[in-house]
Design an enzyme around this catalytic site. Structure first.
Site, mmCIF file in Angstrom:
data_model
loop_
_atom_site.group_PDB
_atom_site.id
_atom_site.type_symbol
_atom_site.label_atom_id
_atom_site.label_comp_id
_atom_site.label_asym_id
_atom_site.label_seq_id
_atom_site.Cartn_x
_atom_site.Cartn_y
_atom_site.Cartn_z
ATOM 1 N N LYS A 10 -14.016 -8.276 3.865
ATOM 2 C CA LYS A 10 -13.652 -8.682 2.510
ATOM 3 C C LYS A 10 -14.361 -9.972 2.066
ATOM 4 O O LYS A 10 -14.929 -10.697 2.898
ATOM 5 C CB LYS A 10 -12.129 -8.854 2.441
ATOM 6 C CG LYS A 10 -11.352 -7.546 2.708
ATOM 7 C CD LYS A 10 -9.865 -7.736 2.449
ATOM 8 C CE LYS A 10 -9.092 -6.450 2.710
ATOM 9 N NZ LYS A 10 -7.650 -6.591 2.340
ATOM 10 N N TYR A 50 -8.329 1.229 -4.329
ATOM 11 C CA TYR A 50 -6.945 0.888 -3.973
ATOM 12 C C TYR A 50 -5.934 1.551 -4.907
ATOM 13 O O TYR A 50 -4.824 1.030 -5.084
ATOM 14 C CB TYR A 50 -6.759 -0.630 -4.013
ATOM 15 C CG TYR A 50 -7.259 -1.367 -2.785
ATOM 16 C CD1 TYR A 50 -6.690 -1.135 -1.532
ATOM 17 C CD2 TYR A 50 -8.264 -2.331 -2.880
ATOM 18 C CE1 TYR A 50 -7.125 -1.831 -0.400
ATOM 19 C CE2 TYR A 50 -8.702 -3.034 -1.754
ATOM 20 C CZ TYR A 50 -8.115 -2.772 -0.530
ATOM 21 O OH TYR A 50 -8.535 -3.465 0.584
ATOM 22 N N THR A 92 -1.371 -7.016 8.841
ATOM 23 C CA THR A 92 -1.844 -7.333 7.482
ATOM 24 C C THR A 92 -1.662 -8.806 7.143
ATOM 25 O O THR A 92 -2.580 -9.451 6.617
ATOM 26 C CB THR A 92 -1.070 -6.478 6.449
ATOM 27 O OG1 THR A 92 -1.242 -5.099 6.782
ATOM 28 C CG2 THR A 92 -1.562 -6.732 5.041
ATOM 29 N N ASN A 113 -7.264 -11.436 3.582
ATOM 30 C CA ASN A 113 -7.046 -11.195 5.007
ATOM 31 C C ASN A 113 -8.261 -10.623 5.731
ATOM 32 O O ASN A 113 -8.128 -9.926 6.739
ATOM 33 C CB ASN A 113 -5.787 -10.352 5.223
ATOM 34 C CG ASN A 113 -5.904 -8.959 4.630
ATOM 35 O OD1 ASN A 113 -6.879 -8.656 3.936
ATOM 36 N ND2 ASN A 113 -4.937 -8.110 4.908
ATOM 37 N N HIS A 116 -10.280 -4.772 5.857
ATOM 38 C CA HIS A 116 -9.463 -3.593 5.561
ATOM 39 C C HIS A 116 -9.848 -2.501 6.547
ATOM 40 O O HIS A 116 -11.019 -2.388 6.909
ATOM 41 C CB HIS A 116 -9.739 -3.083 4.137
ATOM 42 C CG HIS A 116 -9.213 -1.682 3.905
ATOM 43 N ND1 HIS A 116 -7.909 -1.432 3.559
ATOM 44 C CD2 HIS A 116 -9.809 -0.470 4.035
ATOM 45 C CE1 HIS A 116 -7.731 -0.113 3.472
ATOM 46 N NE2 HIS A 116 -8.875 0.486 3.749
ATOM 47 N N GLU A 127 -11.629 7.553 2.266
ATOM 48 C CA GLU A 127 -12.276 6.253 2.060
ATOM 49 C C GLU A 127 -13.751 6.272 2.469
ATOM 50 O O GLU A 127 -14.580 5.611 1.839
ATOM 51 C CB GLU A 127 -11.508 5.181 2.844
ATOM 52 C CG GLU A 127 -10.112 4.950 2.256
ATOM 53 C CD GLU A 127 -9.297 3.910 3.020
ATOM 54 O OE1 GLU A 127 -8.156 3.665 2.629
ATOM 55 O OE2 GLU A 127 -9.814 3.335 4.002
HETATM 56 P P1 CMP Z 1 -5.495 -3.765 3.006
HETATM 57 O O1 CMP Z 1 -5.421 -3.208 4.375
HETATM 58 O O2 CMP Z 1 -6.836 -3.953 2.433
HETATM 59 O O3 CMP Z 1 -4.666 -2.805 2.022
HETATM 60 C C1 CMP Z 1 -4.022 -3.295 0.851
HETATM 61 C C2 CMP Z 1 -4.093 -4.768 0.738
HETATM 62 O O4 CMP Z 1 -3.191 -5.349 -0.144
HETATM 63 C C3 CMP Z 1 -3.736 -5.403 2.062
HETATM 64 O O5 CMP Z 1 -4.768 -5.167 2.995
HETATM 65 C C4 CMP Z 1 -3.528 -6.845 1.658
HETATM 66 O O6 CMP Z 1 -4.705 -7.625 1.725
HETATM 67 C C5 CMP Z 1 -3.094 -6.700 0.215
HETATM 68 N N1 CMP Z 1 -1.721 -7.163 0.108
HETATM 69 C C6 CMP Z 1 -0.644 -6.691 0.746
HETATM 70 N N2 CMP Z 1 0.450 -7.392 0.391
HETATM 71 C C7 CMP Z 1 0.035 -8.350 -0.471
HETATM 72 C C8 CMP Z 1 0.682 -9.375 -1.178
HETATM 73 N N3 CMP Z 1 2.006 -9.573 -1.057
HETATM 74 N N4 CMP Z 1 -0.058 -10.162 -1.972
HETATM 75 C C9 CMP Z 1 -1.395 -9.943 -2.103
HETATM 76 N N5 CMP Z 1 -2.072 -8.971 -1.455
HETATM 77 C C10 CMP Z 1 -1.354 -8.193 -0.653
#
Ligand code: CMP
Length: 139
Positions: A10, A50, A92, A113, A116, A127
């Site tokens: 990311k 997403y 996550t 984070n 993904h 995906e």
């Molecule tokens: P990802 O695995 O990319 O799939 C969905 C993403 O949403 C997840 O990782 C997080 O980075 C993001 N996400 C989940 N919860 C939150 C949150 N409370 N605030 C912002 N982003 C979020």
């Protein structure tokens, strides 16, 4: 079984020049990069990727962040690749991620984070097809 999964490095991670360190963790775990490209998504493209999260309160924040800089999208292949990739990423929320995982070491917050990874075989197929044509997968 040998599987393929979709991984995204990311914008928070590409910005901090962490691409190599993250790929090394996948490779060290036995995953092979069989497709890879660096791209800059528009917010609309991030929203399409997403779409399952479109009703979540953080959807706007998520898509804005994913369009805020370059990402590296990759297909990782290996025995049990979907679960292995998730194990190497960690939880996550970096606050919950086990020591040594990518998110424990590098993630800045639950939103920013660093990585993904697909969460099921169905999601992986969908995906991978979102970003790559069959010709781009080189095992
Ligand atoms: P990802 O695995 O990319 O799939 C969905 C993403 O949403 C997840 O990782 C997080 O980075 C993001 N996400 C989940 N919860 C939150 C949150 N409370 N605030 C912002 N982003 C979020």
């Amino acid at each position: 079984a040998v599987e393929r999964t979709l991984s995204i490095i990311k914008p928070d991670a590409t910005k901090r020049n962490l691409t190599g360190k993250i790929v090394a963790k996948f490779e060290d775990a036995g995953l092979r990069v069989v497709a890879s490209k660096r791209i800059h998504l528009t917010q609309a493209q991030a929203g399409k990727f997403y779409a399952v999260h479109s009703e979540r309160p953080f959807f706007g924040e998520l898509t804005e962040f994913m369009a805020s800089g370059p990402v590296v999208v990759q297909v990782l292949e290996g025995e049990g690749a979907i679960a292995k990739n998730r194990e190497v990423m960690g939880a996550t929320n970096p606050a919950d991620a086990a020591a040594g995982t990518i998110r424990a070491e590098f993630a800045e917050s639950v939103g920013e984070n660093s990585v993904h990874g697909s969460d099921s075989p169905e999601a992986a197929a969908e995906e991978i097809a979102f970003f790559f044509s069959g010709l781009e997968l080189v095992g």
